[in-house]
Design a protein around this motif. Sequence first.
Motif, PDB file in Angstrom:
ATOM      1  N   ARG A  64     -23.143  -4.089 -20.075  1.00  0.00           N
ATOM      2  CA  ARG A  64     -22.877  -3.683 -21.454  1.00  0.00           C
ATOM      3  C   ARG A  64     -21.677  -4.491 -21.932  1.00  0.00           C
ATOM      4  N   ILE A  65     -21.609  -4.693 -23.222  1.00  0.00           N
ATOM      5  CA  ILE A  65     -20.511  -5.429 -23.837  1.00  0.00           C
ATOM      6  C   ILE A  65     -19.648  -4.439 -24.613  1.00  0.00           C
ATOM      7  N   GLY A  66     -18.362  -4.554 -24.436  1.00  0.00           N
ATOM      8  CA  GLY A  66     -17.409  -3.741 -25.184  1.00  0.00           C
ATOM      9  C   GLY A  66     -16.407  -4.655 -25.875  1.00  0.00           C
ATOM     10  N   VAL A  67     -15.592  -4.083 -26.719  1.00  0.00           N
ATOM     11  CA  VAL A  67     -14.563  -4.841 -27.423  1.00  0.00           C
ATOM     12  C   VAL A  67     -13.273  -4.025 -27.382  1.00  0.00           C
ATOM     13  N   ASN A  68     -12.182  -4.704 -27.068  1.00  0.00           N
ATOM     14  CA  ASN A  68     -10.874  -4.067 -27.072  1.00  0.00           C
ATOM     15  C   ASN A  68      -9.914  -4.973 -27.844  1.00  0.00           C
ATOM     16  N   ASP A  69      -9.397  -4.481 -28.951  1.00  0.00           N
ATOM     17  CA  ASP A  69      -8.509  -5.269 -29.818  1.00  0.00           C
ATOM     18  C   ASP A  69      -9.134  -6.612 -30.203  1.00  0.00           C
ATOM     19  N   GLY A  70     -10.428  -6.584 -30.505  1.00  0.00           N
ATOM     20  CA  GLY A  70     -11.131  -7.785 -30.940  1.00  0.00           C
ATOM     21  C   GLY A  70     -11.576  -8.711 -29.827  1.00  0.00           C
ATOM     22  N   VAL A  71     -11.250  -8.388 -28.588  1.00  0.00           N
ATOM     23  CA  VAL A  71     -11.605  -9.244 -27.452  1.00  0.00           C
ATOM     24  C   VAL A  71     -12.788  -8.618 -26.712  1.00  0.00           C
ATOM     25  N   PRO A  72     -13.879  -9.369 -26.565  1.00  0.00           N
ATOM     26  CA  PRO A  72     -15.048  -8.815 -25.868  1.00  0.00           C
ATOM     27  C   PRO A  72     -14.831  -8.795 -24.355  1.00  0.00           C
ATOM     28  N   TYR A  73     -15.455  -7.841 -23.719  1.00  0.00           N
ATOM     29  CA  TYR A  73     -15.485  -7.752 -22.258  1.00  0.00           C
ATOM     30  C   TYR A  73     -16.845  -7.186 -21.868  1.00  0.00           C
ATOM     31  N   GLN A  74     -17.136  -7.220 -20.601  1.00  0.00           N
ATOM     32  CA  GLN A  74     -18.382  -6.648 -20.117  1.00  0.00           C
ATOM     33  C   GLN A  74     -18.087  -5.669 -18.992  1.00  0.00           C
ATOM     34  N   TYR A  75     -19.000  -4.738 -18.820  1.00  0.00           N
ATOM     35  CA  TYR A  75     -18.883  -3.745 -17.754  1.00  0.00           C
ATOM     36  C   TYR A  75     -20.290  -3.353 -17.325  1.00  0.00           C
ATOM     37  N   LEU A  76     -20.392  -2.763 -16.148  1.00  0.00           N
ATOM     38  CA  LEU A  76     -21.683  -2.323 -15.629  1.00  0.00           C
ATOM     39  C   LEU A  76     -21.880  -0.844 -15.928  1.00  0.00           C
ATOM     40  N   ALA A  77     -22.996  -0.530 -16.527  1.00  0.00           N
ATOM     41  CA  ALA A  77     -23.360   0.868 -16.731  1.00  0.00           C
ATOM     42  C   ALA A  77     -24.040   1.364 -15.456  1.00  0.00           C
ATOM     43  N   GLU A  78     -23.876   2.635 -15.177  1.00  0.00           N
ATOM     44  CA  GLU A  78     -24.581   3.233 -14.044  1.00  0.00           C
ATOM     45  C   GLU A  78     -26.076   3.206 -14.341  1.00  0.00           C
ATOM     46  N   TYR A  79     -26.872   3.131 -13.288  1.00  0.00           N
ATOM     47  CA  TYR A  79     -28.325   3.174 -13.469  1.00  0.00           C
ATOM     48  C   TYR A  79     -28.746   4.559 -13.946  1.00  0.00           C
ATOM     49  N   GLU A  80     -29.574   4.572 -14.958  1.00  0.00           N
ATOM     50  CA  GLU A  80     -30.217   5.791 -15.446  1.00  0.00           C
ATOM     51  C   GLU A  80     -31.693   5.486 -15.626  1.00  0.00           C
ATOM     52  N   THR A  81     -32.544   6.417 -15.234  1.00  0.00           N
ATOM     53  CA  THR A  81     -33.980   6.235 -15.417  1.00  0.00           C
ATOM     54  C   THR A  81     -34.263   6.074 -16.907  1.00  0.00           C
ATOM     55  N   VAL A  82     -35.092   5.086 -17.223  1.00  0.00           N
ATOM     56  CA  VAL A  82     -35.429   4.788 -18.614  1.00  0.00           C
ATOM     57  C   VAL A  82     -36.886   5.163 -18.867  1.00  0.00           C
ATOM     58  N   LYS A  83     -37.116   5.904 -19.938  1.00  0.00           N
ATOM     59  CA  LYS A  83     -38.476   6.230 -20.372  1.00  0.00           C
ATOM     60  C   LYS A  83     -38.932   5.114 -21.301  1.00  0.00           C
ATOM     61  N   LEU A  84     -40.001   4.420 -20.919  1.00  0.00           N
ATOM     62  CA  LEU A  84     -40.504   3.301 -21.715  1.00  0.00           C
ATOM     63  C   LEU A  84     -41.396   3.808 -22.838  1.00  0.00           C
ATOM     64  N   ASP A  85     -41.341   3.126 -23.967  1.00  0.00           N
ATOM     65  CA  ASP A  85     -42.273   3.418 -25.049  1.00  0.00           C
ATOM     66  C   ASP A  85     -43.687   3.081 -24.587  1.00  0.00           C
ATOM     67  N   PHE A  86     -44.653   3.872 -25.025  1.00  0.00           N
ATOM     68  CA  PHE A  86     -46.061   3.603 -24.762  1.00  0.00           C
ATOM     69  C   PHE A  86     -46.743   3.424 -26.107  1.00  0.00           C
ATOM     70  N   VAL A  87     -47.365   2.266 -26.297  1.00  0.00           N
ATOM     71  CA  VAL A  87     -48.022   1.958 -27.561  1.00  0.00           C
ATOM     72  C   VAL A  87     -49.484   1.662 -27.274  1.00  0.00           C
ATOM     73  N   ASP A  88     -50.383   2.357 -27.958  1.00  0.00           N
ATOM     74  CA  ASP A  88     -51.818   2.199 -27.723  1.00  0.00           C
ATOM     75  C   ASP A  88     -52.437   1.409 -28.874  1.00  0.00           C
ATOM     76  N   PHE A  89     -52.816   0.178 -28.572  1.00  0.00           N
ATOM     77  CA  PHE A  89     -53.473  -0.686 -29.559  1.00  0.00           C
ATOM     78  C   PHE A  89     -54.970  -0.809 -29.283  1.00  0.00           C
ATOM     79  N   SER A  90     -55.500   0.028 -28.413  1.00  0.00           N
ATOM     80  CA  SER A  90     -56.903  -0.125 -28.017  1.00  0.00           C
ATOM     81  C   SER A  90     -57.869   0.050 -29.187  1.00  0.00           C
ATOM     82  N   GLY A  91     -57.480   0.801 -30.207  1.00  0.00           N
ATOM     83  CA  GLY A  91     -58.349   0.964 -31.365  1.00  0.00           C
ATOM     84  C   GLY A  91     -57.933   0.136 -32.564  1.00  0.00           C
TER      85      GLY A  91
END
Length: 185
Positions: A64-91
């Motif tokens: 993830r990217i954060g900003v502190n006093d206008g200066v960007p930095y990066q950090y690692l987020a903990e793993y969390e299970t992600v629910k994926l979108d499901f899109v049905d285009f079959s019809g």
Amino acid sequence: MDEQKQRYGLTHPQQRIWYTERLHPGTGMWNNAGTLKIKGTLDYALLERAVNIFLRDNESARIRIGVNDGVPYQYLAEYETVKLDFVDFSGAGKKKLYEWDSIQTQTPMPLIDSRLYYFALIKVSEDEGWLYGKFHHIISDGLSLVDFCNQVIDSYDNMLTGKEGQSVKLRSYIDFIQIEQEYLN
């Protein structure tokens, strides 16, 4: 953000992307997107689990990217299970699917303190499905898209054959950040 999380400076390639994005905000120009097309009957729950194994095992996807006093930095987020979108285009037909794909790929991703990826499971027909993936370029490139596809399909195939997906020791992006910093020092 939790103040206990380790902060890292952006790498030189990330800094170039950061500054360019500041010049062109609100565009999808930094989206790396791809679609994995799979023939045959899909087990969408297993495919979603394979994506989550990828996210669990790849720290670069959890940057993830954060900003502190206008200066960007990066950090690692903990793993969390992600629910994926499901899109049905079959019809709806492939024309609607390609329109959705184009719009999704061009949709900008929030950069600050956000997930820098998006996935969707897409049903095209009873014997074809797609996995759509989009990453912000600040955490990915073309090679990492190939790695993503290979790792997800390997996990999916293993689970289909009864082999549970195990953690795999992958290259550490944090190691890369630290090696670059040591070199620059």
